[in-house]
Design an enzyme around this catalytic site. Sequence first.
Site, PDB file in Angstrom:
ATOM      1  N   SER A  91      -2.970  -9.312  -5.779  1.00 23.38           N
ATOM      2  CA  SER A  91      -3.248  -9.168  -4.352  1.00 23.38           C
ATOM      3  C   SER A  91      -4.618  -9.763  -4.020  1.00 23.38           C
ATOM      4  O   SER A  91      -4.833 -10.960  -4.234  1.00 23.38           O
ATOM      5  CB  SER A  91      -3.143  -7.693  -3.952  1.00 23.38           C
ATOM      6  OG  SER A  91      -3.175  -7.541  -2.549  1.00 23.38           O
ATOM      7  N   HIS A 200       0.618  -6.757   2.606  1.00 28.11           N
ATOM      8  CA  HIS A 200       1.746  -7.592   2.191  1.00 28.11           C
ATOM      9  C   HIS A 200       3.044  -7.291   2.934  1.00 28.11           C
ATOM     10  O   HIS A 200       4.111  -7.740   2.521  1.00 28.11           O
ATOM     11  CB  HIS A 200       1.958  -7.513   0.673  1.00 28.11           C
ATOM     12  CG  HIS A 200       0.792  -8.004  -0.109  1.00 28.11           C
ATOM     13  ND1 HIS A 200       0.461  -9.342  -0.190  1.00 28.11           N
ATOM     14  CD2 HIS A 200      -0.164  -7.344  -0.811  1.00 28.11           C
ATOM     15  CE1 HIS A 200      -0.638  -9.471  -0.920  1.00 28.11           C
ATOM     16  NE2 HIS A 200      -1.038  -8.277  -1.292  1.00 28.11           N
TER      17      HIS A 200
END
Length: 317
Positions: A91, A200
């Site tokens: 991430s 996300h």
Amino acid sequence: MNYAALFPGQGSQSVGMLAALAASESCVTETFAEASDIMGQDLWALAQTGPEDTLKQTEITQPLMFAAGVSVWRAWRARGGALPVLAAGHSLGEYSALVAAGVFEFRNAMALVVERGRLMASAVPPGEGGMAAIIGLDDDAVTALCESLSGQRVVEAVNFNSPSQVVISGHVDALEQACARAKEQGAKRAMMLPVSVPNHSSLMGDVVAPLAAAIDRASPSEPHFEVLQNNEASAPASLTELVASLKQHVTNPVRWSATLRNVRAQGCDTVIEFGPGKVLAGLAKRTDKSFTILAIDDDASLDSALNTLNTAEDVSL
């Protein structure tokens, strides 16, 4: 020994992190000082004294963890640590990996990460979005569960971290419903995570355009070694493809278990985590027990990683 460099993202921060490494490697506090100058806030003081709730705020966590990953990487290189075959970041950690690979200058990337955190923090009203972890169900089961619940309220499978560990993202009430349903379906654990935004997920859609413009302003360059990106779990064929993937990063999933499988497929038998905590080391162990797994967050673990790689190189000679 062929190794892959791994960089953690949100969730690995803690009060007092990297203090032991900073005591022996000045580049740690120097990196934080540089980051703090760009951000206009003393990140090292926050890292050392908290409070913990502040460290969980995404506009703080992102620049904090970015600086942390780069500072540990710089300590490794200052001690003569070798370059990896490839790198990957989980991430937010993808930005640290891209700096390690030379795609971004640190100062440009720091400004970009500060903007990313600000944009993501304001994408949904406070308290409406978040993330949760589902443990004990496979990827397809969690994906199907989310699809069955998602409608006016968003809940999506976004982080495929390891076999039987999937993180979901969306509206808090939908996440709580998904956790309850997952337990009914046999999940070992289903719990909300201390994350203040729905990373996300499609709820980050409004972030894409302004963040894409910020990425262009950061002047990306060709990488010195391959970086496996989160959504594709592979290295892009060109800088153009790398940048295009990064521009969709906030709404695309993190395919971490697939990334680790590709690390192995490309001949890396060792992974080294650069940053506080051992979250990625744990995921690597659950994904492929044959990896040699190292994690650097203090002086002792730095020495151990250097000795492990140097010993392996001596044997190979």
